[in-house]
Design an enzyme around this catalytic site. Structure first.
Site, PDB file in Angstrom:
ATOM      1  N   HIS A  94       0.843  -1.191   0.000  1.00  0.00           N
ATOM      2  CA  HIS A  94       0.000   0.000   0.000  1.00  0.00           C
ATOM      3  C   HIS A  94       0.880   1.244   0.000  1.00  0.00           C
ATOM      4  O   HIS A  94       2.102   1.167   0.149  1.00  0.00           O
ATOM      5  CB  HIS A  94      -0.909   0.027   1.240  1.00  0.00           C
ATOM      6  CG  HIS A  94      -0.176   0.203   2.540  1.00  0.00           C
ATOM      7  ND1 HIS A  94       0.584  -0.812   3.095  1.00  0.00           N
ATOM      8  CD2 HIS A  94      -0.071   1.253   3.387  1.00  0.00           C
ATOM      9  CE1 HIS A  94       1.126  -0.388   4.222  1.00  0.00           C
ATOM     10  NE2 HIS A  94       0.741   0.869   4.422  1.00  0.00           N
ATOM     11  N   ASP A  96       0.466   5.207   1.934  1.00  0.00           N
ATOM     12  CA  ASP A  96      -0.369   5.880   2.931  1.00  0.00           C
ATOM     13  C   ASP A  96      -1.140   7.061   2.337  1.00  0.00           C
ATOM     14  O   ASP A  96      -0.610   7.829   1.536  1.00  0.00           O
ATOM     15  CB  ASP A  96       0.504   6.409   4.074  1.00  0.00           C
ATOM     16  CG  ASP A  96       1.283   5.314   4.771  1.00  0.00           C
ATOM     17  OD1 ASP A  96       0.813   4.168   4.780  1.00  0.00           O
ATOM     18  OD2 ASP A  96       2.369   5.607   5.311  1.00  0.00           O
ATOM     19  N   HIS A 255       4.837   0.278   0.369  1.00  0.00           N
ATOM     20  CA  HIS A 255       5.513  -0.469   1.426  1.00  0.00           C
ATOM     21  C   HIS A 255       4.594  -1.547   1.979  1.00  0.00           C
ATOM     22  O   HIS A 255       3.382  -1.516   1.777  1.00  0.00           O
ATOM     23  CB  HIS A 255       6.021   0.452   2.535  1.00  0.00           C
ATOM     24  CG  HIS A 255       4.981   1.311   3.172  1.00  0.00           C
ATOM     25  ND1 HIS A 255       4.477   2.450   2.582  1.00  0.00           N
ATOM     26  CD2 HIS A 255       4.345   1.214   4.368  1.00  0.00           C
ATOM     27  CE1 HIS A 255       3.590   3.011   3.372  1.00  0.00           C
ATOM     28  NE2 HIS A 255       3.467   2.267   4.465  1.00  0.00           N
ATOM     29  N   ARG A 270       5.360   6.677  14.131  1.00  0.00           N
ATOM     30  CA  ARG A 270       5.248   7.207  12.773  1.00  0.00           C
ATOM     31  C   ARG A 270       4.744   8.640  12.787  1.00  0.00           C
ATOM     32  O   ARG A 270       3.761   8.948  13.456  1.00  0.00           O
ATOM     33  CB  ARG A 270       4.293   6.345  11.940  1.00  0.00           C
ATOM     34  CG  ARG A 270       4.375   6.644  10.437  1.00  0.00           C
ATOM     35  CD  ARG A 270       3.347   5.848   9.658  1.00  0.00           C
ATOM     36  NE  ARG A 270       2.068   6.561   9.589  1.00  0.00           N
ATOM     37  CZ  ARG A 270       1.010   6.118   8.903  1.00  0.00           C
ATOM     38  NH1 ARG A 270       1.083   4.972   8.260  1.00  0.00           N
ATOM     39  NH2 ARG A 270      -0.106   6.809   8.884  1.00  0.00           N
TER      40      ARG A 270
END
Length: 279
Positions: A94, A96, A255, A270
């Protein structure tokens, strides 16, 4: 400072302390980021405040609406899997925030608590994926737009990630916000806003169709593009170590966080950065 290009995608940057970057070092890192799509650092000693300060040098921080937040630093999203949990976060190819009108520029992930074995992350270059398409496919994709959605991942439907995994609730939440989020469209091939290079911009997690195309035909074309982009020659497997930092560009890479460390704890911090409209 040394910048070493890695096979498949990315570059590893050594000989720098992210807490004390000079302007010259920062500009070299910015150039490497735009060129390679993902950059990796080792042996860093970033506190949460250091992590935030480094992120703020790049862009405004996007406070994630679905991930659990750090209890003291809401700018930091917690990417956690406890020993007794089955499902991880990000366990499939995917990129983000493609479901946003202005997709996130990138994400900076800092290792905090790592399993003894497993927990690597795959990255794939969408620069190289596009470049390797044949001329007929490049011509076919020109001007096409794809639909991106968060409903089937973060929403409250019966088959969403939120409702079918043990990440829903305490690690992934705010499903009502996903339910009302409108689907968006982006070009299938973008011109990257930093590098000026062409990149393939669809992904298996959030892309749900192609504008103006019947569902079956759309599914067939997207499947072809996904299979192409998943080729090993475009990818790199990053092995996390204490002090590791990965900074990826959501417009240029995919990723995939591997879920191969059952019975062990993994905690990552993150920070996601605001992006811009894609063309």
């Amino acid at each position: 400072m040394n910048i070493e290009e890695l096979p498949g995608v990315g570059a590893e940057i050594t000989g720098v302390d992210l807490r004390r970057l000079t302007e010259h070092e920062f500009e070299n890192i910015r150039t490497a980021y735009a060129e390679h799509g993902v950059i990796f650092f080792r042996d860093q000693e970033l506190s949460e405040r250091d992590h935030i300060r480094f992120a703020e040098r790049w862009a405004t921080i996007n406070v994630n609406r679905f991930f659990a937040a750090h209890p003291e630093h809401p700018q930091i999203a917690m990417v956690v899997k406890e020993k007794d949990q089955k499902d991880n976060i990000g366990g499939g190819w995917h990129t983000d925030h493609s479901y946003d009108v202005e997709p996130a520029m990138g994400s900076i992930l800092v290792a905090r608590d790592l399993p003894e074995t497993g927990g690597d992350t795959f990255f794939a270059s969408m620069y190289r994926a596009y470049d390797a398409l044949d001329d007929d496919m490049k011509t076919r994709l020109k001007g096409m737009r794809a639909v991106h959605s968060a409903h089937h991942i973060f929403g409250t439907g019966k088959e969403t990630y939120y409702t079918t995994t043990d990440a829903g609730g305490n690690r992934i939440g705010n499903a009502a916000a996903a339910d009302v989020l409108e689907d968006v469209t982006h070009p299938i091939v973008i011109t990257h806003p930093l590098s000026g290079k062409k990149a393939l911009y669809v992904n298996p997690a959030f892309t749900t169709g192609i504008v103006g195309m019947a569902q079956e035909e759309s599914k067939e074309l997207l499947s072809t593009l996904y299979a192409h982009a998943m080729q090993q020659e475009f990818a790199h497997r990053f092995k996390w170590q204490p002090g590791s930092v990965a900074f990826w560009d959501n417009r240029a890479t995919w990723h995939w966080a591997l879920n191969d460390y059952h019975g062990q704890r993994r905690v990552m911090h993150r920070i996601t950065l605001e992006g811009c409209a894609l063309h």
